[in-house]
Enzyme design. Structure first.
Site, PDB file in Angstrom:
ATOM      1  N   ARG A  15      65.940  28.624  28.553  1.00  0.00           N
ATOM      2  CA  ARG A  15      65.970  29.950  29.165  1.00  0.00           C
ATOM      3  C   ARG A  15      67.403  30.285  29.612  1.00  0.00           C
ATOM      4  NH1 ARG A  15      61.095  29.398  33.317  1.00  0.00           N
ATOM      5  NH2 ARG A  15      61.743  27.226  33.183  1.00  0.00           N
TER       6      ARG A  15
ATOM      7  N   LYS B 150      67.121  30.839  50.310  1.00  0.00           N
ATOM      8  CA  LYS B 150      66.987  30.438  48.903  1.00  0.00           C
ATOM      9  C   LYS B 150      67.921  31.256  48.001  1.00  0.00           C
ATOM     10  CE  LYS B 150      65.374  28.950  45.035  1.00  0.00           C
ATOM     11  NZ  LYS B 150      65.325  27.625  44.515  1.00  0.00           N
TER      12      LYS B 150
ATOM     13  N   CYS C   1      66.852  29.950  36.896  1.00  0.00           N
ATOM     14  CA  CYS C   1      66.987  30.241  38.338  1.00  0.00           C
ATOM     15  C   CYS C   1      68.275  30.950  38.731  1.00  0.00           C
ATOM     16  CB  CYS C   1      66.858  28.940  39.118  1.00  0.00           C
ATOM     17  SG  CYS C   1      65.364  28.058  38.694  1.00  0.00           S
TER      18      CYS C   1
ATOM     19  N   LYS D  78      71.262  22.834  30.220  1.00  0.00           N
ATOM     20  CA  LYS D  78      72.005  21.701  30.781  1.00  0.00           C
ATOM     21  C   LYS D  78      71.338  20.444  30.231  1.00  0.00           C
ATOM     22  CE  LYS D  78      69.354  21.229  35.046  1.00  0.00           C
ATOM     23  NZ  LYS D  78      69.414  21.097  36.487  1.00  0.00           N
TER      24      LYS D  78
ATOM     25  N   PHE E  99      64.334  23.582  46.533  1.00  0.00           N
ATOM     26  CA  PHE E  99      65.699  23.431  46.025  1.00  0.00           C
ATOM     27  C   PHE E  99      65.810  22.428  44.875  1.00  0.00           C
ATOM     28  CE2 PHE E  99      65.804  24.642  50.521  1.00  0.00           C
ATOM     29  CZ  PHE E  99      66.482  25.849  50.428  1.00  0.00           C
ATOM     30  N   LEU E 100      64.672  22.116  44.225  1.00  0.00           N
ATOM     31  CA  LEU E 100      64.666  21.168  43.102  1.00  0.00           C
ATOM     32  C   LEU E 100      65.533  21.643  41.953  1.00  0.00           C
ATOM     33  CD1 LEU E 100      60.903  20.494  42.259  1.00  0.00           C
ATOM     34  CD2 LEU E 100      62.419  19.212  43.738  1.00  0.00           C
TER      35      LEU E 100
ATOM     36  N   LYS F 272      68.664  34.506  37.362  1.00  0.00           N
ATOM     37  CA  LYS F 272      67.597  35.376  37.883  1.00  0.00           C
ATOM     38  C   LYS F 272      67.794  35.663  39.379  1.00  0.00           C
ATOM     39  CE  LYS F 272      63.624  33.240  38.919  1.00  0.00           C
ATOM     40  NZ  LYS F 272      63.128  33.372  40.291  1.00  0.00           N
TER      41      LYS F 272
HETATM   42  C1  UGA Z   1      69.087  25.522  40.349  1.00  0.00           C
HETATM   43  C2  UGA Z   1      69.553  24.974  41.696  1.00  0.00           C
HETATM   44  O1  UGA Z   1      70.592  24.010  41.487  1.00  0.00           O
HETATM   45  C3  UGA Z   1      68.380  24.310  42.452  1.00  0.00           C
HETATM   46  O2  UGA Z   1      68.809  23.904  43.740  1.00  0.00           O
HETATM   47  C4  UGA Z   1      67.245  25.345  42.593  1.00  0.00           C
HETATM   48  O3  UGA Z   1      66.113  24.775  43.240  1.00  0.00           O
HETATM   49  C5  UGA Z   1      66.843  25.817  41.221  1.00  0.00           C
HETATM   50  O4  UGA Z   1      67.986  26.413  40.565  1.00  0.00           O
HETATM   51  C6  UGA Z   1      65.765  26.854  41.399  1.00  0.00           C
HETATM   52  O5  UGA Z   1      66.034  27.895  42.007  1.00  0.00           O
HETATM   53  O6  UGA Z   1      64.605  26.568  41.058  1.00  0.00           O
HETATM   54  P1  UGA Z   1      68.614  24.441  37.944  1.00  0.00           P
HETATM   55  O7  UGA Z   1      68.323  25.820  37.455  1.00  0.00           O
HETATM   56  O8  UGA Z   1      67.699  23.333  37.581  1.00  0.00           O
HETATM   57  O9  UGA Z   1      68.691  24.416  39.555  1.00  0.00           O
HETATM   58  O10 UGA Z   1      70.047  24.073  37.374  1.00  0.00           O
HETATM   59  P2  UGA Z   1      71.473  23.668  37.964  1.00  0.00           P
HETATM   60  O11 UGA Z   1      71.623  22.214  37.958  1.00  0.00           O
HETATM   61  O12 UGA Z   1      71.742  24.390  39.219  1.00  0.00           O
HETATM   62  O13 UGA Z   1      72.413  24.286  36.822  1.00  0.00           O
HETATM   63  C7  UGA Z   1      72.422  25.687  36.565  1.00  0.00           C
HETATM   64  C8  UGA Z   1      73.458  26.029  35.519  1.00  0.00           C
HETATM   65  O14 UGA Z   1      74.781  25.886  36.036  1.00  0.00           O
HETATM   66  C9  UGA Z   1      73.408  25.145  34.269  1.00  0.00           C
HETATM   67  O15 UGA Z   1      73.603  25.946  33.134  1.00  0.00           O
HETATM   68  C10 UGA Z   1      74.561  24.185  34.467  1.00  0.00           C
HETATM   69  O16 UGA Z   1      75.076  23.671  33.274  1.00  0.00           O
HETATM   70  C11 UGA Z   1      75.567  25.096  35.164  1.00  0.00           C
HETATM   71  N1  UGA Z   1      76.587  24.378  35.957  1.00  0.00           N
HETATM   72  C12 UGA Z   1      76.204  23.622  37.018  1.00  0.00           C
HETATM   73  C13 UGA Z   1      77.929  24.495  35.625  1.00  0.00           C
HETATM   74  O17 UGA Z   1      78.298  25.194  34.646  1.00  0.00           O
HETATM   75  N2  UGA Z   1      78.852  23.846  36.386  1.00  0.00           N
HETATM   76  C14 UGA Z   1      78.508  23.093  37.458  1.00  0.00           C
HETATM   77  O18 UGA Z   1      79.419  22.530  38.114  1.00  0.00           O
HETATM   78  C15 UGA Z   1      77.153  22.974  37.774  1.00  0.00           C
END
Ligand code: UGA
Length: 454
Positions: A337, A213, A270, A330, A158-159, A273
């Protein structure tokens, strides 16, 4: 049990972080990847992506001699008791998940365990569509499992990118999916050595572990599309602000305040996908994909909302220049990606709009995609110079500090679209300022219009 030796196959941001942290905790660790260039640069303490603190920790892991890198799976299996499989499971054009890397690695792991005498635990961390373990992975290892030479367990990860080390050191949960007690116990013992204070552990079957997951990421995506839908309504109501609404509803413990930040839509390797993987799987079941498809549709439309704001500002015209602040999907990553900025830049170029971009980390990656079609500015002010409109697309901390002056000083016409809701609208009253999820300012209360409504 002494510290088990570890091998990790697939050195993306999950695999490499896991390898480095294992080694810094004193576990003998071998990192494997089939990309020779990557392995060579890792040996020189250089990772091929940015993750806060990772390079420093990598250097100290290498200095401690607890970590080594190879392209050879046999060597890794021979020298480890537990093997983590962390290869990618990308999306195919068809919308299905590409399990090629899982298949190839499984075959190589099988050959390697065959020629080893001792028991091996294979821990699959890659994100898998439902039933992949039972239908694709277990059949590969069936004979070795039956002879007691190895086991396969699932251990979803869940990283978050940008927080990979912190999330690995302080996870909210560990999920262990297993078909027998022995293999689950073995992995649990390893985690009890890894963590001084053991996080909560959920022990379950393989199918549930796979789905946990997918459900986790799909729920996060749902929260974001939900708040973005509310943001779109806010824009039609003078004075309404999605940030205030998110803050208010987030105080309800049944809702929770996290992942309610409106923005240009979720990106990264993530969430999009895994959501698509869940849609593909549930499409085969009657009506089960409806919610997930709606979440995706809302996300796909979000970049258009930004273009609509440009149109309202009358700046979506051929020949205009737009400055984009933020390219990464972010903050705190150089990963582009599925980032919304790619969609926006493509759209602007198609309409004959000139594009200038700035990002503290992701410009090199962006340049590989867009080459000379756009201009890359190292500083924020040079990015803004003489432009007609600025769009903030990533929530980098340096952009949060921007004041009205920098826009007024540098731009031809100071028009700003805050697609990340990081600036306080009240402090931008002297320029044309629009933001996702922000209704127009209330200029005066129009009583006759109110009467029409009632
Ligand atoms: C996500 C999950 O948060 C992790 O728990 C998971 O392990 C990971 O996918 C994975 O499957 O490997 P990540 O892709 O690093 O992590 O990014 P997030 O922090 O979840 O952000 C995803 C997207 O949502 C970003 O574009 C972010 O800007 C956006 N976001 C996030 C929002 O637009 N609003 C929010 O309130 C939160």
């Amino acid at each position: 049990m002494k510290n088990p030796s570890i091998s990790i196959i697939g050195l993306g941001f999950v695999g490499l972080t896991l390898a480095v942290i294992n080694a810094t905790k004193g576990f003998k660790t071998i990192g494997v990847d089939n990309n020779k260039e990557k392995i060579n640069s890792l040996k020189k303490s250089k990772s091929d992506f940015y993750e806060p603190q990772l390079d420093t920790k990598l250097r100290s892991a290498i200095n401690s001699k607890h970590i080594s890198f190879t392209t050879n799976i046999q060597e890794a299996i021979n020298n480890s008791e537990i093997t983590f499989l962390t290869v990618g499971t990308p999306l195919k054009k068809s919308g299905k998940i590409d399990l090629r890397f899982i298949k190839t690695a499984s075959q190589q792991i099988l050959d390697a365990i065959h020629s080893k005498k001792k028991y091996q635990l294979l821990v699959v961390k890659s994100t898998l569509p439902p039933l992949t373990t039972q239908k694709m992975i277990l059949p590969v290892f069936k004979n070795l499992i039956q002879s007691g030479k190895m086991d396969v367990v699932l251990n979803p990860e869940f990283l978050r990118e940008g927080f990979a080390i912190k999330d690995l050191l302080e996870p909210h949960l560990i999920v262990i999916g297993a078909y027998n007690k022995k293999s689950g116990d073995f992995l649990e013992k390893y985690y009890r050595k890894f963590y001084k204070k053991i996080p909560e552990i959920i022990r379950t079957d393989l199918g549930s572990a796979e789905l946990i997951k997918y459900a986790n990421n799909a729920f996060l995506a749902t929260k974001i599309s939900f708040i973005n839908s509310i943001a779109n309504i806010c824009q039609t109501i003078p004075g309404a602000d999605v940030n205030i609404i998110a803050d208010a509803i987030g105080k309800d413990p049944r809702i929770g305040s996290l992942f309610l930040k409106a923005g240009p839509g979720f990106g990264g390797s993530c969430l999009p996908k895994d959501l698509m993987g869940l849609i593909s799987y549930s499409k085969t079941l009657s009506d089960s994909s409806k919610l997930f498809e709606a979440v995706k549709d809302v996300n796909d439309l979000q970049p258009k909302r930004i273009i609509d704001l440009m149109k309202q500002m009358k700046v979506y015209n051929k020949g205009k220049t737009v400055s984009i602040l933020g390219l990464a999907f972010k903050k705190d990553t150089d990963d582009i990606r599925e980032t919304v900025s790619i969609k926006i830049v493509k759209n602007l170029l198609k309409s004959g709009i000139k594009v200038r971009v700035n990002d503290p980390m992701a410009m090199q990656n962006f340049e590989k995609l867009f080459g000379k079609k756009i201009k890359y500015s190292k500083s924020i002010s040079s990015c803004l110079k003489n432009s007609d409109c600025c769009i903030i697309l990533t929530e980098w901390d340096e952009y949060k500090k921007l004041t009205e002056n920098i826009f007024r000083r540098n731009m031809k016409t100071s028009r700003v679209i805050d697609a990340r809701r990081i600036l306080n609208p009240e402090k931008f009253s002297k320029i044309e300022f629009k933001a996702l999820g922000l209704g127009d300012k209330i200029i005066s209360i129009n009583v006759s219009k109110y009467n029409e409504l009632t």
